[in-house]
Design a protein around this motif. Structure first.
Motif, PDB file in Angstrom:
ATOM      1  N   SER A   1     -11.251   2.320 -10.999  1.00  0.00           N
ATOM      2  CA  SER A   1     -12.698   2.140 -10.619  1.00  0.00           C
ATOM      3  C   SER A   1     -12.695   1.090  -9.504  1.00  0.00           C
ATOM      4  CB  SER A   1     -13.648   1.493 -11.779  1.00  0.00           C
ATOM      5  OG  SER A   1     -13.033   0.442 -12.310  1.00  0.00           O
ATOM      6  N   THR A   2     -11.929  -0.040  -9.420  1.00  0.00           N
ATOM      7  CA  THR A   2     -11.920  -0.977  -8.314  1.00  0.00           C
ATOM      8  C   THR A   2     -10.785  -0.601  -7.246  1.00  0.00           C
ATOM      9  OG1 THR A   2     -10.655  -2.452  -9.733  1.00  0.00           O
ATOM     10  CG2 THR A   2     -13.034  -2.548  -9.820  1.00  0.00           C
ATOM     11  N   LYS A   3      -9.794   0.227  -7.545  1.00  0.00           N
ATOM     12  CA  LYS A   3      -8.622   0.479  -6.862  1.00  0.00           C
ATOM     13  C   LYS A   3      -8.098  -0.762  -6.575  1.00  0.00           C
ATOM     14  CE  LYS A   3     -10.500   4.730  -4.393  1.00  0.00           C
ATOM     15  NZ  LYS A   3     -10.568   5.243  -3.417  1.00  0.00           N
ATOM     16  N   THR A   4      -7.533  -1.364  -7.726  1.00  0.00           N
ATOM     17  CA  THR A   4      -6.821  -2.560  -7.639  1.00  0.00           C
ATOM     18  C   THR A   4      -5.615  -2.645  -8.683  1.00  0.00           C
ATOM     19  OG1 THR A   4      -8.132  -3.718  -9.263  1.00  0.00           O
ATOM     20  CG2 THR A   4      -8.741  -4.138  -6.999  1.00  0.00           C
ATOM     21  N   VAL A   5      -4.675  -3.342  -8.259  1.00  0.00           N
ATOM     22  CA  VAL A   5      -3.485  -3.445  -9.335  1.00  0.00           C
ATOM     23  C   VAL A   5      -3.165  -4.793  -9.527  1.00  0.00           C
ATOM     24  CG1 VAL A   5      -1.079  -3.025  -9.864  1.00  0.00           C
ATOM     25  CG2 VAL A   5      -2.377  -1.122  -8.576  1.00  0.00           C
TER      26      VAL A   5
ATOM     27  N   VAL B   1       0.668 -12.804 -10.993  1.00  0.00           N
ATOM     28  CA  VAL B   1       1.444 -12.880  -9.633  1.00  0.00           C
ATOM     29  C   VAL B   1       0.489 -12.717  -8.706  1.00  0.00           C
ATOM     30  CG1 VAL B   1       3.377 -12.462  -8.482  1.00  0.00           C
ATOM     31  CG2 VAL B   1       3.710 -12.578 -10.962  1.00  0.00           C
ATOM     32  N   ALA B   2      -0.333 -11.565  -8.698  1.00  0.00           N
ATOM     33  CA  ALA B   2      -1.063 -11.229  -7.504  1.00  0.00           C
ATOM     34  C   ALA B   2      -1.831 -10.186  -7.994  1.00  0.00           C
ATOM     35  CB  ALA B   2      -0.050 -10.363  -6.596  1.00  0.00           C
ATOM     36  N   LEU B   3      -3.408 -10.045  -7.553  1.00  0.00           N
ATOM     37  CA  LEU B   3      -4.241  -9.039  -7.682  1.00  0.00           C
ATOM     38  C   LEU B   3      -3.977  -8.103  -6.337  1.00  0.00           C
ATOM     39  CD1 LEU B   3      -6.149  -7.316  -9.086  1.00  0.00           C
ATOM     40  CD2 LEU B   3      -8.025  -9.101  -8.070  1.00  0.00           C
ATOM     41  N   TYR B   4      -3.848  -6.882  -6.239  1.00  0.00           N
ATOM     42  CA  TYR B   4      -3.693  -6.154  -4.850  1.00  0.00           C
ATOM     43  C   TYR B   4      -4.857  -5.053  -4.844  1.00  0.00           C
ATOM     44  CZ  TYR B   4       1.295  -7.883  -4.585  1.00  0.00           C
ATOM     45  OH  TYR B   4       2.145  -8.523  -4.658  1.00  0.00           O
TER      46      TYR B   4
ATOM     47  N   GLU C   1      -7.929  -3.431   0.901  1.00  0.00           N
ATOM     48  CA  GLU C   1      -7.479  -4.762   1.705  1.00  0.00           C
ATOM     49  C   GLU C   1      -6.227  -4.451   2.320  1.00  0.00           C
ATOM     50  OE1 GLU C   1      -7.060  -8.082  -0.891  1.00  0.00           O
ATOM     51  OE2 GLU C   1      -9.307  -8.144  -1.264  1.00  0.00           O
ATOM     52  N   LYS C   2      -6.013  -2.945   2.352  1.00  0.00           N
ATOM     53  CA  LYS C   2      -4.615  -2.272   2.806  1.00  0.00           C
ATOM     54  C   LYS C   2      -3.534  -3.217   2.441  1.00  0.00           C
ATOM     55  CE  LYS C   2      -6.730   0.304   6.058  1.00  0.00           C
ATOM     56  NZ  LYS C   2      -7.345   1.563   5.282  1.00  0.00           N
ATOM     57  N   ALA C   3      -3.449  -3.804   1.075  1.00  0.00           N
ATOM     58  CA  ALA C   3      -2.516  -4.396   0.563  1.00  0.00           C
ATOM     59  C   ALA C   3      -1.049  -3.588   0.128  1.00  0.00           C
ATOM     60  CB  ALA C   3      -2.834  -4.883  -0.664  1.00  0.00           C
ATOM     61  N   LEU C   4      -0.056  -4.124   0.402  1.00  0.00           N
ATOM     62  CA  LEU C   4       1.407  -3.628  -0.075  1.00  0.00           C
ATOM     63  C   LEU C   4       1.761  -4.210  -1.433  1.00  0.00           C
ATOM     64  CD1 LEU C   4       3.084  -3.345   3.202  1.00  0.00           C
ATOM     65  CD2 LEU C   4       2.021  -1.406   1.923  1.00  0.00           C
TER      66      LEU C   4
ATOM     67  N   SER D   1       7.899  -2.331  -2.066  1.00  0.00           N
ATOM     68  CA  SER D   1       6.512  -2.202  -1.524  1.00  0.00           C
ATOM     69  C   SER D   1       5.882  -0.804  -1.543  1.00  0.00           C
ATOM     70  CB  SER D   1       7.034  -2.685  -0.050  1.00  0.00           C
ATOM     71  OG  SER D   1       5.849  -2.832   0.630  1.00  0.00           O
ATOM     72  N   ILE D   2       4.525  -0.796  -2.088  1.00  0.00           N
ATOM     73  CA  ILE D   2       3.806   0.348  -2.390  1.00  0.00           C
ATOM     74  C   ILE D   2       2.760   0.172  -1.632  1.00  0.00           C
ATOM     75  CG2 ILE D   2       2.677   1.718  -4.001  1.00  0.00           C
ATOM     76  CD1 ILE D   2       4.801   1.262  -6.231  1.00  0.00           C
ATOM     77  N   ASP D   3       2.324   1.159  -0.794  1.00  0.00           N
ATOM     78  CA  ASP D   3       0.898   1.107  -0.286  1.00  0.00           C
ATOM     79  C   ASP D   3       0.019   1.713  -1.132  1.00  0.00           C
ATOM     80  OD1 ASP D   3      -1.273   1.624   1.396  1.00  0.00           O
ATOM     81  OD2 ASP D   3      -0.248   2.673   3.044  1.00  0.00           O
ATOM     82  N   LEU D   4      -1.013   0.894  -1.431  1.00  0.00           N
ATOM     83  CA  LEU D   4      -1.914   1.348  -2.582  1.00  0.00           C
ATOM     84  C   LEU D   4      -2.795   2.697  -2.264  1.00  0.00           C
ATOM     85  CD1 LEU D   4      -3.223  -1.809  -4.128  1.00  0.00           C
ATOM     86  CD2 LEU D   4      -1.381  -0.506  -4.613  1.00  0.00           C
ATOM     87  N   GLU D   5      -3.028   2.897  -0.702  1.00  0.00           N
ATOM     88  CA  GLU D   5      -3.441   4.106  -0.364  1.00  0.00           C
ATOM     89  C   GLU D   5      -2.475   5.247  -0.862  1.00  0.00           C
ATOM     90  OE1 GLU D   5      -6.204   4.854   1.661  1.00  0.00           O
ATOM     91  OE2 GLU D   5      -6.808   2.651   1.775  1.00  0.00           O
ATOM     92  N   GLU D   6      -1.450   5.317  -1.088  1.00  0.00           N
ATOM     93  CA  GLU D   6      -0.710   6.219  -1.688  1.00  0.00           C
ATOM     94  C   GLU D   6      -0.762   6.403  -3.405  1.00  0.00           C
ATOM     95  OE1 GLU D   6       3.475   6.664  -0.239  1.00  0.00           O
ATOM     96  OE2 GLU D   6       2.979   5.081   1.019  1.00  0.00           O
ATOM     97  N   VAL D   7      -1.310   5.418  -3.695  1.00  0.00           N
ATOM     98  CA  VAL D   7      -1.449   5.576  -5.264  1.00  0.00           C
ATOM     99  C   VAL D   7      -2.818   5.927  -5.751  1.00  0.00           C
ATOM    100  CG1 VAL D   7      -1.950   3.914  -7.448  1.00  0.00           C
ATOM    101  CG2 VAL D   7      -0.156   3.539  -5.601  1.00  0.00           C
TER     102      VAL D   7
END
Length: 186
Positions: free
Chosen positions: A142-146, A159-162, A166-169, A179-185
């Motif tokens: 729903s928030t497109k976060t990991v 450790v982190a909230l991606y 934010e185009k976060a890897l 290194s995962i581009d969240l756009e691909e997820v």
């Protein structure tokens, strides 16, 4: 005076003796059978994307295995969970058994849903920490976060909230170099 009802605790043996079609819909939380709802289409698409990305990295680097639900992770005789995705490193090969994984995987990934979010963020998080899962990801469609959590002495710490916006890897403490581009997820 009526005697109070005894709360029955189920064991892994009880769970294994249930019909296979029913076992795929349940997890065993410290002796209590809990029904797991069927995942949504969005959940399945995210799961497929993440499995492909993780499996590619793990295989290229000969690190171990990426597996996914339904697969039993037997943490104890009264706690059997089915995480959405899990990583078992080569050094953990001894926990791989025909019936599932007998012990704590290095990495567990849960994809949140309305029905499971509270349990994934609290109860399952505590169980994974107690049994020694080194890293835990909470994927929120729903928030497109990991959210990446690492096991510390006192339990998991973030450790982190991606965030996808934010185009976060996404990086993993356990899987160095990932290194995962969240756009691909999403």
């Amino acid at each position: 005076m009526e005697k109070p009802a005894t709360k029955i605790k189920f064991t892994y043996e009880d769970y294994r003796n249930a019909p296979e079609s029913e076992r795929e819909r349940y997890e065993l939380f410290e002796g209590e059978l809990v029904m797991v709802p069927s995942p949504s289409l969005k959940h399945q698409l995210i799961l497929g994307n993440l499995v492909a990305l993780l499996r590619s990295f793990v295989n290229e680097n000969d690190l171990g295995m990426i597996l996914f639900a339904p697969l039993d992770v037997i943490l104890s005789e009264d706690t059997v969970l089915q995480p959405d995705i899990l990583f078992v490193g080569k050094e953990q090969a001894d926990i791989i058994a025909e019936e599932g994984i007998r012990g704590a995987p290095g990495l567990v990934v849960e994809i949140l849903s309305e029905a499971t979010e509270k349990r994934d963020r609290t109860y399952k998080k505590a169980l994974y920490a107690r049994y020694g899962v080194k890293e835990y990801w909470l994927v929120d469609p729903s928030t497109k976060t990991v959210e990446v959590l690492k096991l510390q002495e006192q339990g998991f710490s973030q450790v982190a909230l991606y965030a996808c916006k934010e185009k976060a890897l996404l990086k993993s403490p356990l899987l160095a170099g990932l290194s995962i581009d969240l756009e691909e997820v999403f």
